[in-house]
Design a protein around this motif. Sequence first.
Motif, PDB file in Angstrom:
ATOM      1  N   THR A 196     -92.762  47.570 136.083  1.00 45.38           N
ATOM      2  CA  THR A 196     -91.638  47.089 135.290  1.00 45.38           C
ATOM      3  C   THR A 196     -91.608  47.843 133.965  1.00 45.38           C
ATOM      4  O   THR A 196     -92.516  48.629 133.659  1.00 45.38           O
ATOM      5  N   LEU A 197     -90.589  47.570 133.167  1.00 48.11           N
ATOM      6  CA  LEU A 197     -90.480  48.239 131.875  1.00 48.11           C
ATOM      7  C   LEU A 197     -91.689  47.930 131.007  1.00 48.11           C
ATOM      8  O   LEU A 197     -92.150  48.774 130.241  1.00 48.11           O
ATOM      9  N   GLY A 198     -92.230  46.723 131.128  1.00 46.95           N
ATOM     10  CA  GLY A 198     -93.441  46.368 130.390  1.00 46.95           C
ATOM     11  C   GLY A 198     -93.210  45.990 128.946  1.00 46.95           C
ATOM     12  O   GLY A 198     -94.167  45.792 128.194  1.00 46.95           O
ATOM     13  N   SER A 199     -91.965  45.867 128.535  1.00 51.42           N
ATOM     14  CA  SER A 199     -91.638  45.453 127.162  1.00 51.42           C
ATOM     15  C   SER A 199     -90.326  44.687 127.186  1.00 51.42           C
ATOM     16  O   SER A 199     -89.567  44.726 128.161  1.00 51.42           O
ATOM     17  N   SER A 200     -90.055  43.981 126.102  1.00 52.72           N
ATOM     18  CA  SER A 200     -88.777  43.271 125.992  1.00 52.72           C
ATOM     19  C   SER A 200     -87.639  44.277 125.883  1.00 52.72           C
ATOM     20  O   SER A 200     -87.818  45.407 125.414  1.00 52.72           O
ATOM     21  N   PHE A 201     -86.454  43.861 126.319  1.00 54.39           N
ATOM     22  CA  PHE A 201     -85.273  44.699 126.111  1.00 54.39           C
ATOM     23  C   PHE A 201     -84.094  43.815 125.735  1.00 54.39           C
ATOM     24  O   PHE A 201     -84.043  42.624 126.052  1.00 54.39           O
ATOM     25  N   VAL A 202     -83.156  44.411 124.995  1.00 54.88           N
ATOM     26  CA  VAL A 202     -82.032  43.677 124.412  1.00 54.88           C
ATOM     27  C   VAL A 202     -80.739  44.146 125.060  1.00 54.88           C
ATOM     28  O   VAL A 202     -80.512  45.350 125.230  1.00 54.88           O
ATOM     29  N   LEU A 203     -79.887  43.168 125.409  1.00 53.36           N
ATOM     30  CA  LEU A 203     -78.610  43.477 126.056  1.00 53.36           C
ATOM     31  C   LEU A 203     -77.442  43.091 125.148  1.00 53.36           C
ATOM     32  O   LEU A 203     -77.464  42.027 124.516  1.00 53.36           O
ATOM     33  N   ASN A 204     -76.443  43.932 125.129  1.00 52.43           N
ATOM     34  CA  ASN A 204     -75.225  43.733 124.349  1.00 52.43           C
ATOM     35  C   ASN A 204     -74.440  42.524 124.871  1.00 52.43           C
ATOM     36  O   ASN A 204     -74.599  42.096 126.009  1.00 52.43           O
ATOM     37  N   GLN A 205     -73.568  41.995 124.029  1.00 49.19           N
ATOM     38  CA  GLN A 205     -72.794  40.805 124.364  1.00 49.19           C
ATOM     39  C   GLN A 205     -71.948  40.950 125.629  1.00 49.19           C
ATOM     40  O   GLN A 205     -71.617  39.942 126.282  1.00 49.19           O
ATOM     41  N   ASN A 206     -71.589  42.171 126.006  1.00 43.50           N
ATOM     42  CA  ASN A 206     -70.739  42.361 127.177  1.00 43.50           C
ATOM     43  C   ASN A 206     -71.508  42.584 128.471  1.00 43.50           C
ATOM     44  O   ASN A 206     -70.906  42.739 129.540  1.00 43.50           O
ATOM     45  N   ARG A 207     -72.835  42.599 128.389  1.00 40.74           N
ATOM     46  CA  ARG A 207     -73.647  42.826 129.581  1.00 40.74           C
ATOM     47  C   ARG A 207     -73.830  41.543 130.393  1.00 40.74           C
ATOM     48  O   ARG A 207     -73.792  40.436 129.850  1.00 40.74           O
ATOM     49  N   LYS A 208     -74.056  41.723 131.687  1.00 40.75           N
ATOM     50  CA  LYS A 208     -74.435  40.603 132.550  1.00 40.75           C
ATOM     51  C   LYS A 208     -75.820  40.876 133.115  1.00 40.75           C
ATOM     52  O   LYS A 208     -76.082  41.956 133.648  1.00 40.75           O
TER      53      LYS A 208
END
Length: 266
Positions: A196-208
């Motif tokens: 897995t990516l192995g770290s947190s990730f942030v998604l924009n308001q328009n992502r699902k």
Amino acid sequence: MPERNKIYFYYKKNNELESIIQSLFKRTQQNNFTIVEEANDADIIVSIGGDGTFLQAVRKTGFRQDCLYTGITYAEEAGLYCDFNLENFDEMLYTIEHEELEVRRFPVINVEVNGNTLFHCLNEVSIRSTIIKTIVIDVFIDDKYFETFRGDGLVVATPTGSTGYNKSTNGAVIDPLLPCFQVSELASINNNRYRTLGSSFVLNQNRKLSLRILQDGNDYPIIGLDNEAYSIQNIKSINVRLSDKLIKTVKLKNNSFWDRVKRTFL
């Protein structure tokens, strides 16, 4: 008389604190406010008891968009949602009645389970294994496959929720002025077979974000919605989006989100 003069108090019944609560009610009425018994009739919903009680107040009153929320702690303690405590309760009433209100707006996420049940979360949604076995989740972003997670679970947090469960998993603390949500791992397995990516990730308001749970015996995971746990049978998918709902709260002057983060953690 203030424009917003109908207040609903949300709190857990406690005989030891009943005299204090009755004192708050009396002072509220002396300041030209009306106490209502139904949350739907209120202009302002006041929680008494800290951040956990504030989350419950928002959930139990339906994430209302047409009123203000505010939180009061019992003592001089740090609260990431609560600007006030019992000692400055009168200041809160004065602010509402006489001053131009400073309103803080908190993002909310929509959580759809199995394509048909919709929940709202102000803090986070988490999905965790309930047995001594890892849970396997295929992760999709905008319906495109991203990774397969294997571990104890995943946490999807709002910016304000980033200071809670998310932070304990080494996720980032995010400014609530940013319209986004964050995904963090719980004890992921990363080796030659699983990655897995192995770290947190942030998604924009328009992502699902779509999570599809592999049905391999972990068919009854626990779904945590803010500070409530739900056991839903045969969970196959969870879809998360940033909601267009915003929880509006009364704030003290010179008490920004980062002021409260500093008081709580530093």
